[in-house]
Enzyme design. Structure first.
Site, PDB file in Angstrom:
ATOM      1  N   ASP A 109       2.095  -0.770  11.492  1.00 17.79           N
ATOM      2  CA  ASP A 109       2.589  -0.577  10.133  1.00 17.79           C
ATOM      3  C   ASP A 109       3.312   0.764  10.093  1.00 17.79           C
ATOM      4  O   ASP A 109       2.862   1.730  10.713  1.00 17.79           O
ATOM      5  CB  ASP A 109       1.392  -0.551   9.167  1.00 17.79           C
ATOM      6  CG  ASP A 109       1.645  -1.352   7.912  1.00 17.79           C
ATOM      7  OD1 ASP A 109       2.597  -1.004   7.192  1.00 17.79           O
ATOM      8  OD2 ASP A 109       0.897  -2.308   7.651  1.00 17.79           O
ATOM      9  N   ASP A 217       6.518  -0.706   5.464  1.00 22.74           N
ATOM     10  CA  ASP A 217       5.972  -0.739   4.112  1.00 22.74           C
ATOM     11  C   ASP A 217       7.043  -0.397   3.071  1.00 22.74           C
ATOM     12  O   ASP A 217       7.713   0.635   3.197  1.00 22.74           O
ATOM     13  CB  ASP A 217       4.834   0.293   4.062  1.00 22.74           C
ATOM     14  CG  ASP A 217       3.969   0.171   2.832  1.00 22.74           C
ATOM     15  OD1 ASP A 217       3.275  -0.839   2.704  1.00 22.74           O
ATOM     16  OD2 ASP A 217       3.988   1.099   2.002  1.00 22.74           O
ATOM     17  N   GLU A 275       9.038  -4.894   4.506  1.00 24.33           N
ATOM     18  CA  GLU A 275       8.428  -5.374   3.258  1.00 24.33           C
ATOM     19  C   GLU A 275       9.348  -4.946   2.124  1.00 24.33           C
ATOM     20  O   GLU A 275       9.674  -3.771   1.977  1.00 24.33           O
ATOM     21  CB  GLU A 275       7.041  -4.755   3.059  1.00 24.33           C
ATOM     22  CG  GLU A 275       6.328  -5.369   1.859  1.00 24.33           C
ATOM     23  CD  GLU A 275       5.318  -4.453   1.196  1.00 24.33           C
ATOM     24  OE1 GLU A 275       4.438  -4.972   0.513  1.00 24.33           O
ATOM     25  OE2 GLU A 275       5.420  -3.211   1.324  1.00 24.33           O
ATOM     26  N   HIS A 347      -2.955  -8.444   3.083  1.00 22.39           N
ATOM     27  CA  HIS A 347      -3.999  -7.582   2.510  1.00 22.39           C
ATOM     28  C   HIS A 347      -3.756  -7.257   1.035  1.00 22.39           C
ATOM     29  O   HIS A 347      -4.580  -6.605   0.415  1.00 22.39           O
ATOM     30  CB  HIS A 347      -4.075  -6.296   3.321  1.00 22.39           C
ATOM     31  CG  HIS A 347      -2.796  -5.519   3.243  1.00 22.39           C
ATOM     32  ND1 HIS A 347      -1.627  -5.937   3.845  1.00 22.39           N
ATOM     33  CD2 HIS A 347      -2.487  -4.382   2.590  1.00 22.39           C
ATOM     34  CE1 HIS A 347      -0.666  -5.087   3.562  1.00 22.39           C
ATOM     35  NE2 HIS A 347      -1.150  -4.117   2.812  1.00 22.39           N
ATOM     36  N   ASP A 348      -2.610  -7.674   0.489  1.00 21.40           N
ATOM     37  CA  ASP A 348      -2.294  -7.410  -0.919  1.00 21.40           C
ATOM     38  C   ASP A 348      -2.414  -8.651  -1.792  1.00 21.40           C
ATOM     39  O   ASP A 348      -2.198  -8.586  -3.001  1.00 21.40           O
ATOM     40  CB  ASP A 348      -0.848  -6.903  -1.055  1.00 21.40           C
ATOM     41  CG  ASP A 348      -0.647  -5.538  -0.448  1.00 21.40           C
ATOM     42  OD1 ASP A 348      -1.615  -4.762  -0.408  1.00 21.40           O
ATOM     43  OD2 ASP A 348       0.486  -5.245  -0.021  1.00 21.40           O
TER      44      ASP A 348
HETATM   45  C1  NOJ Z   1       2.549  -2.061   0.181  1.00 18.02           C
HETATM   46  C2  NOJ Z   1       1.273  -2.211   0.950  1.00 18.02           C
HETATM   47  O1  NOJ Z   1       1.212  -3.486   1.509  1.00 18.02           O
HETATM   48  C3  NOJ Z   1       0.143  -1.922  -0.001  1.00 18.02           C
HETATM   49  O2  NOJ Z   1      -1.117  -2.246   0.521  1.00 18.02           O
HETATM   50  C4  NOJ Z   1       0.224  -0.475  -0.383  1.00 18.02           C
HETATM   51  O3  NOJ Z   1      -0.759  -0.194  -1.358  1.00 18.02           O
HETATM   52  C5  NOJ Z   1       1.595  -0.121  -0.936  1.00 18.02           C
HETATM   53  N1  NOJ Z   1       2.684  -0.693  -0.197  1.00 18.02           N
HETATM   54  C6  NOJ Z   1       1.774   1.376  -0.918  1.00 18.02           C
HETATM   55  O4  NOJ Z   1       1.881   1.803   0.415  1.00 18.02           O
END
Ligand code: NOJ
Length: 570
Positions: A109, A217, A275, A347-348
């Site tokens: 990441d 990210d 992302e 994970h989100d």
């Molecule tokens: C996206 C990430 O996937 C998430 O888990 C994170 O909280 C935010 N970006 C901030 O880095």
């Protein structure tokens, strides 16, 4: 270093990720070897045979860098070290070697839209306007005519993703800094060339160590409109700055520069996945254009927001029509020149089987049907740990069971500040919280789910008593064995990788059907994405059936059972 570099496999062929399946490991919840209740790098090594058996080609590690862990590692205080929670740099080297030994690859990441507020760059920057890193973050004076530090004096009205204003006052410096996420995650100023150089140097350091790429990210947030203007207000009373930072004026320049400074001079090719919340299909196609693009693929969000009404804390029922149209739209828009990444979970996101499927009556059927449509799209599929065994959302008894900064912040604001009913807020958290994805990997029915013998950092889902790797591995008809078969299909049939996509209109609302075509080979998917059986036109030959999630003895050519999916190739 040279030996490690030589052993890496990134140099094979140009777009090797097209036929790959990526597995995301959220390290703190995967496997704990030192009994502190938090997963670690040696824990991953112990399970590499499992991932290989599943058919995984690439592992994506969620952040393991040194971090105060306010956002579970998405707040980095040292990009070139491993947090002691997860192990050491040597553990990471051992993991990388073990991954490469099995012919798999590993990507890290990359969290460079922001750092932790404990990063030395930020500590120096906040301390003095004379510091070498003074301009590495977004520092602004208070709004003219206001009292600095008082509410309303923030440089603009933007809200932060984890609540409140996007600006934090620093008396030592007499200025505010910008944080699009938590206040402990200050945004890096990419307009400063030295900041960019430092990031590229760090990326090169990791690639020299032998890793095979990066998941980047919120990488589409790195270029901000330099005016940082006020924005129209959101429901929470703050300005929504997205239009001013989600596709900023220099985003393409920065990604092109990164490509040039980091990747182009290296032999072989690397997986770069950006992302990109809010990215449009047209932008995504350009970012991933096979000739002029800057990235291998992007993560878009449209299909995982169909059950939200405006913001993520307002639920609405997802309609199969919307889902089908959205998936097909992205397939078509990226077409032959761009490249999709395909995911349901990470994970989100809450677990897809609980969200878009049916995690009770049709748990197995819906988990496998959703997997099938995803993996047989054009693009690179991602499996988030536990998805391959159909892991579900958990049951959080109360607010004390949550760990996620975003969920806790929402609760505090909704209940504490806005006086909303705590029971109602808890209900929406149970449904939408990111912690649903973060419960420990369910290896077995043991207490601690085979994840830890200590006390897990977040509660284990009680359904590990029946839902686990141990229960499914080698069990005919299990979700796990179905995933293996699905992944094997991708590896076996070029049409899954390269086939042209076309949606099929069956005239039935619950059905999602599409075709992939490569030369004279046609792969067809018919999926019933609902709890009700539906009649279908009989136009398939049973002998062309290559994959199904109901026993063949139960297949009725005139109807699809709830969540039944069939894949034909001829
Ligand atoms: C996206 C990430 O996937 C998430 O888990 C994170 O909280 C935010 N970006 C901030 O880095």
């Amino acid at each position: 270093m040279a030996a490690r570099g030589a052993s890496r496999s990134a140099s094979d062929n140009e777009a090797w990720w097209k036929s790959a399946v990526v597995y995301q490991i959220y390290v703190r919840s995967f496997a704990d070897t030192d009994d502190d209740g938090i997963g670690d790098l040696p824990g991953i090594v112990e399970h590499l045979d499992y991932l290989q058996e599943l058919g995984i080609d690439v592992i994506w590690l969620s952040p393991v860098y040194r971090s105060p862990q306010e956002d579970n590692g998405y707040d980095v205080s040292d990009y070139q070290d491993v947090d002691p929670l997860f192990g050491t740099l040597e553990d990471l080297d051992r993991l990388l070697a073990a991954v490469h030994l099995r012919g798999m690859r590993l990507i890290m990441d990359l969290v460079v839209n922001h750092t932790s507020d404990q990063h030395p760059w930020f500590l120096a920057s906040r301390g003095s306007r004379e510091a070498a890193t003074s301009e590495w973050y977004f520092w602004r004076d208070a709004r003219p005519g206001t009292v600095p530090g008082e509410p309303g004096s923030e440089p603009n009205n933007w809200g932060a993703s984890f609540g409140g204003s996007a600006w934090e006052w620093v008396p030592e410096r007499g200025q505010y800094y910008l944080h699009l996420f938590a206040r402990s995650q200050p945004d890096l100023n990419w307009d400063n060339p030295e900041t960019r150089e430092a990031v590229y140097t760090m990326m090169n350091w990791w690639l020299d160590r032998g890793i095979d790429g990066f998941r980047m990210d919120v990488i589409n947030f790195i270029s901000k409109d330099p005016r940082l203007p006020d924005a129209p207000l959101n429901r929470d009373g703050y300005g929504d700055g997205m239009p001013y930072f989600s596709h900023g004026p220099r985003i393409r320049d920065y990604l092109a520069e990164m490509k040039h400074r980091v990747f182009d001079s290296r032999p072989g090719s690397y997986l770069t996945v950006g992302e990109m919340p809010g990215v449009t299909p047209e932008q995504a196609r350009d970012f991933t254009d096979q000739v002029h693009g800057q990235l291998a693929m992007v993560f878009q969000y449209e299909h995982v927001t169909l059950d939200a009404d405006g913001d993520k804390w307002t639920h609405r029922r997802m309609s199969v029509n919307d889902l089908r149209d959205t998936l097909a739209k992205w397939q078509t828009a990226l077409g032959e020149s761009g490249w999709n990444s395909l995911y349901w979970n990470n994970h989100d996101q809450p677990r897809v089987v609980s969200r878009y499927g049916n995690d009770t009556t049709y748990w197995r059927e819906s988990a496998t049907a959703l997997a099938t449509v995803l993996h047989l799209h054009r693009g690179t599929p991602y499996v988030f740990q536990g998805e391959e065994i159909g892991m579900t959302n958990t049951r959080f008894a109360g607010i004390d069971d949550f760990r996620d900064i975003e969920s806790l912040d929402h609760y505090t604001r909704a209940v504490g500040t806005h006086g909303e009913d705590a029971a109602v807020v808890l209900d929406i958290l149970r449904r939408r919280s990111r912690d649903n994805a973060r419960t420990p990997m369910q290896w077995s029915a043991a207490s601690g789910a085979g994840f830890t013998t200590g006390s897990p950092w977040i509660g284990v889902n009680p359904n590990h008593s029946w839902l686990s790797v141990a229960a499914q591995r080698g069990a005919p008809g299990s979700v796990y064995e179905y995933y293996r078969a699905l992944i094997a299909l991708r590896h076996r049939l070029p049409v899954v990788v390269d086939g042209h996509f076309a949606a099929i209109d069956t005239g039935r609302d619950q059905i999602y059907a599409f075709r992939r075509q490569l030369g004279d080979v046609t792969l067809t998917v018919h999926a019933n994405l609902s709890d009700l059986p539906v009649s279908v036109d009989r136009d398939r030959r049973p002998r062309d059936l290559v994959l199904a999630n109901y026993p063949r003895s139960r297949i009725d050519l005139d109807r699809l059972e709830p969540w039944e999916v069939r894949v034909y190739v001829r």
